[in-house]
Motif scaffolding. Sequence first.
Motif, short mmCIF file in Angstrom:
data_model
loop_
_atom_site.label_atom_id
_atom_site.label_comp_id
_atom_site.label_asym_id
_atom_site.label_seq_id
_atom_site.Cartn_x
_atom_site.Cartn_y
_atom_site.Cartn_z
N ARG A 59 40.88 39.20 43.02
CA ARG A 59 42.31 38.96 43.26
C ARG A 59 43.04 38.46 42.02
O ARG A 59 44.12 38.96 41.70
CB ARG A 59 42.48 37.95 44.40
CG ARG A 59 43.94 37.64 44.71
CD ARG A 59 44.09 36.84 45.99
NE ARG A 59 45.44 36.32 46.16
CZ ARG A 59 46.46 37.02 46.62
NH1 ARG A 59 46.29 38.28 46.95
NH2 ARG A 59 47.67 36.47 46.73
N PHE A 60 42.49 37.49 41.32
CA PHE A 60 43.19 36.92 40.18
C PHE A 60 43.48 37.96 39.09
O PHE A 60 44.63 38.04 38.61
CB PHE A 60 42.42 35.74 39.59
CG PHE A 60 43.04 35.21 38.33
CD1 PHE A 60 44.12 34.34 38.38
CD2 PHE A 60 42.56 35.58 37.08
CE1 PHE A 60 44.71 33.86 37.23
CE2 PHE A 60 43.14 35.11 35.92
CZ PHE A 60 44.21 34.24 35.99
N PRO A 61 42.50 38.77 38.65
CA PRO A 61 42.81 39.76 37.60
C PRO A 61 43.92 40.71 38.02
O PRO A 61 44.79 41.07 37.22
CB PRO A 61 41.48 40.50 37.42
CG PRO A 61 40.44 39.52 37.84
CD PRO A 61 41.06 38.78 38.99
N TYR A 62 43.90 41.11 39.30
CA TYR A 62 44.93 42.02 39.80
C TYR A 62 46.31 41.35 39.75
O TYR A 62 47.28 41.94 39.27
CB TYR A 62 44.60 42.43 41.23
CG TYR A 62 45.72 43.15 41.94
CD1 TYR A 62 46.00 44.48 41.68
CD2 TYR A 62 46.53 42.47 42.86
CE1 TYR A 62 47.04 45.14 42.32
CE2 TYR A 62 47.56 43.12 43.50
CZ TYR A 62 47.81 44.45 43.23
OH TYR A 62 48.84 45.09 43.86
N MET B 221 36.64 52.32 31.39
CA MET B 221 36.78 53.40 32.36
C MET B 221 38.06 54.20 32.10
O MET B 221 38.07 55.44 32.19
CB MET B 221 36.79 52.82 33.78
CG MET B 221 36.68 53.86 34.89
SD MET B 221 36.57 53.11 36.52
CE MET B 221 36.37 54.59 37.53
N ALA B 222 39.16 53.48 31.81
CA ALA B 222 40.42 54.17 31.50
C ALA B 222 40.28 55.03 30.26
O ALA B 222 40.79 56.16 30.20
CB ALA B 222 41.52 53.14 31.31
N ASP C 275 45.93 52.83 36.32
CA ASP C 275 45.52 53.88 37.24
C ASP C 275 44.10 53.71 37.75
O ASP C 275 43.68 54.41 38.67
CB ASP C 275 45.65 55.25 36.57
CG ASP C 275 47.10 55.60 36.26
OD1 ASP C 275 47.98 55.19 37.04
OD2 ASP C 275 47.34 56.25 35.22
N VAL C 276 43.34 52.78 37.13
CA VAL C 276 41.98 52.56 37.60
C VAL C 276 41.79 51.16 38.17
O VAL C 276 40.81 50.89 38.85
CB VAL C 276 40.94 52.78 36.47
CG1 VAL C 276 40.91 54.22 36.06
CG2 VAL C 276 41.23 51.87 35.28
N LEU D 112 38.66 47.05 44.39
CA LEU D 112 38.13 46.74 43.07
C LEU D 112 36.64 46.50 43.13
O LEU D 112 35.88 47.00 42.30
CB LEU D 112 38.83 45.49 42.50
CG LEU D 112 38.30 44.98 41.15
CD1 LEU D 112 38.45 46.06 40.08
CD2 LEU D 112 39.03 43.73 40.73
N ALA D 113 36.19 45.75 44.13
CA ALA D 113 34.78 45.36 44.20
C ALA D 113 33.87 46.52 44.59
O ALA D 113 32.75 46.62 44.09
CB ALA D 113 34.60 44.22 45.19
N PHE D 114 34.36 47.41 45.47
CA PHE D 114 33.46 48.43 46.02
C PHE D 114 33.87 49.87 45.72
O PHE D 114 33.22 50.80 46.20
CB PHE D 114 33.36 48.24 47.55
CG PHE D 114 32.84 46.90 47.95
CD1 PHE D 114 31.57 46.49 47.54
CD2 PHE D 114 33.60 46.03 48.70
CE1 PHE D 114 31.08 45.24 47.90
CE2 PHE D 114 33.12 44.78 49.06
CZ PHE D 114 31.85 44.39 48.66
N VAL D 115 34.94 50.07 44.93
CA VAL D 115 35.34 51.42 44.54
C VAL D 115 35.48 51.53 43.03
O VAL D 115 34.72 52.25 42.38
CB VAL D 115 36.66 51.84 45.23
CG1 VAL D 115 37.08 53.23 44.75
CG2 VAL D 115 36.49 51.85 46.74
N ALA D 116 36.44 50.82 42.46
CA ALA D 116 36.70 50.95 41.03
C ALA D 116 35.54 50.46 40.18
O ALA D 116 35.10 51.15 39.25
CB ALA D 116 37.98 50.18 40.66
#
Length: 658
Positions: A81-84, A371-372, A381-382, A389-393
């Motif tokens: 959450r914080f980075p986002y 990744m970008a 975009d990523v 974030l935890a389970f996809v990106a």
Amino acid sequence: MNNLKEQEKRERERERERETHNTQIMPESNTNAEFSSDQNGAVLGETTKKDENVRRGNWGNQIEFVLTSVGYAVGLGNVWRFPYLCYRNGGGAFMFPYFIMLVFCGIPLFFLELSFGQFASLGCLGVWKVSPMFKGVGYGMMVVSTYIGIYYNVVICIAFYYFFMSMTNVLPWTYCNNSWNTKDCSGVVGSSYANASIANISELVNHTAKRTSPSEEYWKYQVLNISDDIGNFGEVRLPILGCLAASWVVVFLCLIRGVKSSGKVVYFTATFPYVVLTVLFIRGITLDGAVNGIKYYLTPQWKMILDAKVWGDAASQIFYSLGCAWGGLITMASYNKFHNNCYRDSIIISITNCATSVYAGFVIFSILGFMAHHLGVDVADVADHGPGLAFVAYPGALTLLPISPLWSLLFFFMLILLGLGTQFCLLETLVTAIVDEIGTDWIIRNKTYVTLGVAVVGFLLGVPLTSQAGIYWLLLMDNYAASFSLVIISCIMCVSIMYIYGFRKYFKDVEMMLGFPPPIFFRICWRFVSPAIITFILVFTVVQYKPITYNDYVYPGWSLIIGFLMAVSSVICIPIYAIYKIWTSEGTTFLERVKNALKPDPSWGPALQEHRTGRYAPNVSSGSDLNQEGQHTKEKPEEVSLMIQDSNGSAHNPEASA
């Protein structure tokens, strides 16, 4: 004749008890090398125990408390959450309001809750002897901790699932050749897109906007097998259910002896995530494009400082990240020794929590920058937040690393440990509240069974979240169960202590406990600044409210009503209990009943008699005394010893201290 003999026998027994009691509380018993004080609940001649409060127990040492509190405050939200929030709200500019809110709201509220629980050595229900009419605040905290404990362990169990699935040569979400993949799946590992040139970036962006990544399809169709609607539960995902059972078993085993066992476990669960973060950080900054990700994370957009939304997000993140109003801080502090310096602890733990958030941002965005760069797209975009974030990106980024299963194992092991640290305290909060409320010797001796019962109930209530509609319910609980209700609970707690119980009395309580009064900065924050910020957070939450969505799925109205009911269910405890307490209080008029309901319980104060000095000293002339739990015991005046033991073990006259 027989009655006379029995009466004489009882008199002799009482005389022996008085002699034993007076022997224990004389100065000679100051040494704990031979005997434990009767006031702590020990038996004469019993081998010494290190616990100050033998009946209830204490932390093995202060490091265990600090590590447990760090594990409680530092959770999954620090990673996803914080980075986002940071890059969404001006990058490095977000740090300014974030730390302002930490200083004026986070640390003061943290210190308030720690001192509150430590002073009375009681959980989130028992501490409301300070003003019984507000005991509903404690029940509200229990309701919130119950909701969070249910869905939080489901998130941990999904991390367990990914951890087990990472034990392979090739991560299962690397390619698109699996049974669960669709025709829209487009991987980057080993594809022509992995080596795209600068000239083809625009074409690549258009393509990636339409494609579905292997990690996303693995998450949706293999892990969740997600249904099309929140009301369509479908089948229970047996692998997730098995991981949920394993997660609850781990939590129970770590808490089987309360703080005595969890205090040992946190040496690993609270420290090893930092080892993993450091390893991932070192690996991340050596990757191509990592610098761009970190720049994106830190580059300040100062114009956003003037946006109220940025300040609202900063205040909310501080408030929710530290775990205020969950009841866990009060519970953890209640196992401290009475004179522990919780002022120092609150500063250490709060700063550690926020520093971890900032550090995790470097780790996350170094990988997302790579990744970008690999995809030829912008970091925005990523990047994602929450489960995305935890389970996809992040799993998608892990497939691009050499020896990807190793990094995947480390990452998900870190998520498991971060989650368990918080879950330990959530469960202990509920167990402690139940045990303190019942308070019998039997329930204290059999606390393990209470822990087992709470764990079993938590597992059963979490089963629906492992169904095909489980992710919808998980996000609904995350967004509503612990949202504005926490803010209201915290505000009422702050006001009731400062203005109902009385800030002067509370400042003296803290001084009696710590040996010095709260610094003037904290006194001002507790009375004025923190309640104002909490009110701001509440207004911001209401004004900025938007109906919850999950990707393209819009939640139906009936599910939002359920969400609001969950949020209200914790807050409604406060007026309901207040009405009940007023109704049952003594008094001939309504105002008399209210006054008696607000007045502190006679047993309010330090739990141990040796700490009950000053205005908490036993009133000998009234013919009553206080036992080690702070409860009144009726005795004849001549049976009450005038000598009690202070915190240093020396004897003194309680009247002289009053």
